[in-house]
Design a protein around this motif. Structure first.
Motif, PDB file in Angstrom:
ATOM      1  N   LEU A 155      39.321  39.204  41.782  1.00 13.85           N
ATOM      2  CA  LEU A 155      38.597  39.247  43.055  1.00 13.85           C
ATOM      3  C   LEU A 155      37.820  37.956  43.323  1.00 13.85           C
ATOM      4  N   ILE A 172      36.296  47.152  45.276  1.00 16.73           N
ATOM      5  CA  ILE A 172      36.435  46.800  46.687  1.00 16.73           C
ATOM      6  C   ILE A 172      35.717  47.824  47.569  1.00 16.73           C
ATOM      7  N   LEU A 179      41.682  47.530  49.968  1.00 17.84           N
ATOM      8  CA  LEU A 179      41.602  46.173  50.503  1.00 17.84           C
ATOM      9  C   LEU A 179      41.846  46.177  52.007  1.00 17.84           C
TER      10      LEU A 179
END
Length: 541
Positions: free
Chosen positions: A312, A288, A472
């Motif tokens: 993901l 991420i 995130l």
């Protein structure tokens, strides 16, 4: 030893069948690293006079050659022939250990020590077996006994240091490592492990010196290079740090990840009109964080194929790339590159980190679907919480505070909490601390990071340990507070509440190793301020 071997050769010429000379010459050659020449001479001595002492010598040489099956047979016979010969049991233990027969090896070492309590090498080897069996306390006692028997043994001090280090008794371990380094200054693993320990203590200057000493002694020691990179990156010394970071591919944890693609590695060539495979290589949080580099490749004219973990899938559906997941066939590409090599190839420095957020987003439809499940607000402030990362990570014990550490936050009025925790950490909800009355737990219905992102869209703040949901929230551009251990992962630097990686993130650092109470007490004060401001705003509206 060379002079002795010369004389034994002369004696053997005069007495070609003398078993004692054959034995001594074979032993001497073996100790000089010529076991292939020494072992046959010891065998000849054993045929002339099959005494257990000769069998012990031969078995020891065979163990050095890793010929453990033959060694075990010969040494087992010697131990049976002379049950009172401690060295026979000791070397038999070595052979059994080499064969993976741990329980039998422990019994053999114990028999050797019962016969000869001052047999220091048997103490060392018994300690090693207990360490491998996950019995650090027993291993420590064995190593301390070995240190007492041979205080000038660098190996004894080193082995003691490793078990103390694993138990996080860092000050004691440092003393033992430094003693081992003084006794054997040229032992690269001692310098490397001393570097790890100093790094754990936050003494990065000492850690850097130790890693560089290890590299001087063993220039291709990949783990020293890679851990040196973490020290350099922590200090913002990106130019050398990214270069050293590339050594990860030669460490045990990474060595198979970079070579499985039959395409040229991208080394900075012009990408306009080219297709490049970018493959995730570490944790989901790393993926991420460094997905921010994908748009830069697209801007450079590349067609990007991105290999990702399946978790993901939905979250990355909006990226302008072709996505691959485990089991998908890889199309032909012009180049491939690991995701975490991109900062080096883009020449990233502290002032040039691509930090425009959000660079990931929740699907509005998924966000809308989650809104009724969270229900109407019950307090002016709605805060998501994450308290633990992946327990298989080596330093998870120091980075994951656990749910109990959040207790000061639960005393803050005007806050509704939402559980974002997934994985093993959810076990803290059972039999943990008293939970606040205003708490929602959608966790069992969360299937992937898209669901987490959609829930975060409905929050005012995320509070997390150093784990994937923190990344995130930062990538989504959501306000996020991260609780950090005293010596955090390299990406968070060494000081300050801000990070150049995520503009919406605030860092709360331990001021003393293991002091989560201090972190969450400060965080509770900041949360109370935020809750009062939210309540005031709600009243004014």
């Amino acid at each position: 030893m060379g002079d002795a071997v010369f004389h034994y050769r002369a004696l053997l010429c005069a007495q070609p069948g003398d078993d004692a000379v054959l034995h001594l010459l074979g032993l001497g050659l073996s100790q000089m690293g010529q076991a292939d020449a020494g072992a046959p001479l010891i065998r000849r001595a054993l045929r002339v006079d099959p005494v257990p002492a000769y069998a012990v010598t031969l078995g020891g040489v065979l163990c050095e050659q890793k010929r453990f099956t033959e060694a075990e047979r010969i040494l087992g016979g010697a131990a049976s022939a002379d049950p009172l010969l401690a060295e026979a049991h000791h070397h038999h233990g070595n052979a059994l250990s080499g064969l993976g027969r741990a329980g039998e090896a422990v019994r053999a070492y114990r028999r050797a020590l019962a016969l000869e309590p001052a047999l220091a090498d048997a103490c060392l080897n018994l300690g090693t077996m207990h360490e491998r069996q996950g019995q650090p306390g027993t291993a420590e006692r064995c190593y301390r006994r070995a240190v007492a028997l041979m205080p000038q043994s660098a190996v004894a001090h080193y082995n003691l240091a490793t078990v103390l280090h694993a138990e996080e008794r860092l000050e004691e371990a440092e003393t033992a490592y430094r003693t081992a380094a003084r006794l054997n200054p040229d032992h690269a693993p001692t310098r490397y492990n001393l570097g790890l320990l100093c790094h754990d203590l936050g003494r990065l200057g000492a850690a850097e010196r130790a890693y560089r000493q290890a590299i001087r002694l063993q220039p291709t020691h990949a783990d020293s290079h890679w851990n040196l990179s973490l020290v350099l990156l922590s200090q913002g010394r990106f130019a050398e740090g990214w270069d050293e970071y590339e050594w990860r591919w030669l460490t045990r944890d990474f060595q198979h990840g970079h070579t499985r693609y039959p395409f040229p590695s991208w080394r900075g060539e012009v990408l306009d009109g080219c297709r490049i495979l970018i493959h995730a290589e570490q944790g989901v949080g790393d993926t991420i964080q460094f997905a921010r580099y994908v748009p830069l490749l697209v801007q450079a004219g590349a067609e990007v194929v991105l290999s990702l973990p399946r978790s993901l899938d939905r979250l990355t559906a909006g990226l302008p790339v072709q996505r691959l997941f485990e089991g998908d066939s890889v199309p032909p590409v012009d180049f491939h590159c690991p995701l975490l090599s991109l900062p080096r190839l883009f020449g990233t420095r502290i002032g040039s980190i691509p930090a425009a957020v959000p660079y990931l987003a929740a699907d509005p439809a998924v966000t809308a679907a989650w809104a009724p499940q969270l229900g109407p607000r019950r307090a002016p402030l709605r805060v998501g919480i994450v308290w633990a990362g992946n327990p298989t990570y080596r330093k998870d014990r120091t980075r994951s505070p656990g749910l109990a550490a959040f207790a000061p936050l639960f005393a803050v009025e005007g806050v509704e909490f939402v559980v974002l925790q997934q994985g093993d950490g959810r076990g803290d909800l059972d039999g943990g601390p008293p939970l606040p009355p205003l708490m929602a737990d959608p966790g069992p219905q969360v299937t992937d990071f898209m669901d987490s992102a959609a829930i975060m869209d409905g929050l005012d703040l995320v509070i997390s340990s150093c784990t994937a949901p923190a990344h995130l929230a930062g990538a989504l551009g959501r306000p996020v507070w991260v609780a950090l251990q005293a010596v955090p992962d390299w990406r968070w630097g060494l000081s300050g509440e801000a990070t150049p990686w995520y503009p919406t993130m605030r860092l709360f650092r331990q001021t003393a190793r293991g002091d989560w109470n201090g972190v969450f007490t400060r965080m509770a004060g900041a949360l109370a301020d935020l809750a009062r401001a939210a309540a005031s705003h709600a009243s004014a509206a």
